[in-house]
Design an enzyme around this catalytic site. Structure first.
Site, short mmCIF file in Angstrom:
data_model
loop_
_atom_site.label_atom_id
_atom_site.label_comp_id
_atom_site.label_asym_id
_atom_site.label_seq_id
_atom_site.Cartn_x
_atom_site.Cartn_y
_atom_site.Cartn_z
CE LYS A 167 6.16 11.52 18.87
NZ LYS A 167 6.98 12.69 19.29
CE1 TYR B 221 -3.29 -5.83 18.16
CE2 TYR B 221 -5.03 -4.18 18.15
CZ TYR B 221 -4.61 -5.49 17.99
OH TYR B 221 -5.53 -6.46 17.67
N GLY B 222 0.39 -2.14 21.58
CA GLY B 222 1.57 -1.50 22.13
C GLY B 222 1.23 -0.80 23.44
CG ASP B 223 3.61 2.63 24.39
OD1 ASP B 223 2.95 2.90 23.35
OD2 ASP B 223 4.76 3.08 24.60
CE1 TYR C 36 -3.84 2.29 0.42
CE2 TYR C 36 -2.68 3.18 2.33
CZ TYR C 36 -3.70 3.26 1.41
OH TYR C 36 -4.59 4.30 1.46
CG ASP C 37 3.05 2.02 3.49
OD1 ASP C 37 1.81 2.05 3.55
OD2 ASP C 37 3.78 1.76 4.46
CD GLU C 38 8.05 1.95 -1.21
OE1 GLU C 38 7.80 2.93 -1.94
OE2 GLU C 38 9.10 1.86 -0.55
CB VAL D 254 -11.93 5.57 14.25
CG1 VAL D 254 -13.22 6.23 14.73
CG2 VAL D 254 -10.77 6.55 14.41
#
Length: 443
Positions: free
Chosen positions: A392, A322-324, A263-265, A306
């Site tokens: 971020k 997910y994660g912290d 998706y990104d590339e 969301v």
């Protein structure tokens, strides 16, 4: 003697030919009788006064058309098709549109002089039955355009556009953009592509083909028919950014071989193709980089944060963080995004433009907002983070503010209840909905 008498008899029997006129010849001054009549009746004065008034009115309204408006504005909390003076934007010229394109659309993007109708555009929206696409279709239909939706219904739903089925200005084609299509259109909004991790990870090869081959086909169509092309790119082109907030000049930090790279590339390549067609074939193009968007008609179980939080809270399930939970995202309401896309299409700047809400939330903060909105007793459950999840993400929208006159209007706590209302109806109103919730992502 006899012959002389005979000849004289013939002369008497055949009189000299007289000149023949089908109508009597009128004197030349008859031609000025209408003028004399107008002067006598003073009608010429009225004609001249009428011409002067019409010329003055047209001049005044033409001078006021040095703006590039969006003909309709949205009240994001009430509906579509609301007229607003705030929707008129100063036109800052970046590059003049081609003569061919302007001859096709006429003055459709600007103010119309009194008494003249806005030219109806023929607009195609790929992915128009999806979440964002269907809201864009609503705005275009409210504006009075002829809209063609092209969708393969991998993630799109007919229910999203069903209310337009009886409108003669609406047309829907089941088609995959990886295959060429021939249409006569003025504008192309290219939204077709799975946008959630659950969907694009399901078939990564198909995802990158949609981004590359699908974009290539739509650019080819724009080149052939002289249409203006708008690519909906994504904030994922920035990857896991090392610059915060992200500006359009930042090149990004993307893993080209990760699970999200299809998706990104793919979107990065689509931007490359778009600019190559612009520079090499003089195609009128626009590029939007869309940040996280939410609102009614989102897929309930598409894995985006969301929609997952809202669905889990409604089903009385724990909200999975997910994660912290310190990863940050910015969330814009869908009506704000649609407004930005239309302003970009009607404006004179290629882009790319960041379209997102600069209000930044951690995932834990978002979960608490959902708790407050739906169920204060909902539990929060922490799980291991997913691979390549950006830490971020926040847009710098200075460029969009200055050149498009656009910025989001709907705060998260305003827009979330509208999404919850839609989800509540679909979760509890449709018994066919799957009660399981897919793994969440901070896409």
């Amino acid at each position: 003697m006899a012959s002389e008498l005979t000849n004289r008899r013939h002369e008497i029997e055949q009189p000299e030919a007289e000149s023949y006129y089908p109508k009597p010849i009128k004197p030349w001054f008859v031609a000025i009788r209408p003028i004399r009549y107008m002067l006598r009746e003073q009608r010429l004065v009225f004609v001249l006064v009428g011409i002067a008034i019409a010329t003055l009115g047209f001049t005044i309204f033409s001078k006021s058309s040095n703006h590039q408006p969006i003909p309709y504005d949205v009240d994001p909390l009430s509906g579509y098709g609301m007229r607003s003076e705030s929707s008129y934007l100063p036109a800052t010229i970046h590059k003049k549109p081609s003569i061919e394109y302007m001859s096709r659309i006429g003055s459709a993007g600007g103010k119309i002089p009194l008494g003249l109708k806005r030219k109806v555009l023929r607009v195609v929206v790929t992915g128009g039955a999806g979440f964002v696409g269907s809201h864009l279709v609503d705005r275009l239909m409210a504006r009075g355009d002829n809209v063609i939706v092209v969708d393969n219904f991998f993630t799109g739903r007919k229910e999203n556009v069903m209310h337009h089925f009886n409108n003669p200005n609406f047309e829907m084609i089941r088609h995959d953009v990886v295959e060429p299509i021939l249409l006569e259109v003025d504008q192309i909004y290219h939204l077709a592509c799975p946008a959630s991790p659950v969907h694009y990870k399901f078939n990564p090869v198909k995802t990158i083909k949609t981004n590359v081959v699908g974009t290539l086909n739509m650019l080819g169509l724009a080149k052939r028919v002289g249409a203006r092309f708008l690519l909906t790119s994504t904030s994922e082109v920035y990857g896991d950014p090392l610059q915060h907030p992200q500006v359009e000049t930042y090149w990004g930090n993307v893993n080209p071989i990760g699970v999200r790279s299809c998706y990104d590339e793919g979107k990065r390549t689509a931007e490359t193709l778009t600019m190559d067609y612009h520079r090499g074939a003089n195609v009128e193009v626009r590029i939007a980089r869309i940040f996280n968007t939410y609102g009614p008609r989102m897929c309930i179980d598409d894995g985006r944060v969301v929609s997952n939080f809202v669905a889990q809270a409604l089903r009385k399930e724990p909200l999975t963080v997910y994660g912290d939970g310190k990863q940050t995202r910015s969330f814009q309401f869908v009506s704000d995004l649609v407004e930005g896309l239309m302003r970009l299409m009607e404006g004179e700047h290629v882009g790319p433009f960041n379209l997102g809400n600069p209000g930044e939330f951690t995932m834990l903060e978002l979960a608490k907002v959902v708790q407050e909105t739906i169920d204060p007793n909902a539990k929060i459950e922490f799980r291991p983070n997913t691979e390549d999840d950006p830490h971020k993400r926040k847009p710098d929208i200075t460029k969009a503010k200055e050149l498009l006159g656009w910025e989001p209007k709907v705060a998260l706590r305003q827009g979330l209840p509208l999404m919850v209302k839609d989800f509540r109806q679909r979760v509890f109103g449709d018994q066919k909905q799957d009660s399981s919730t897919t793994s969440s992502s901070t896409e």
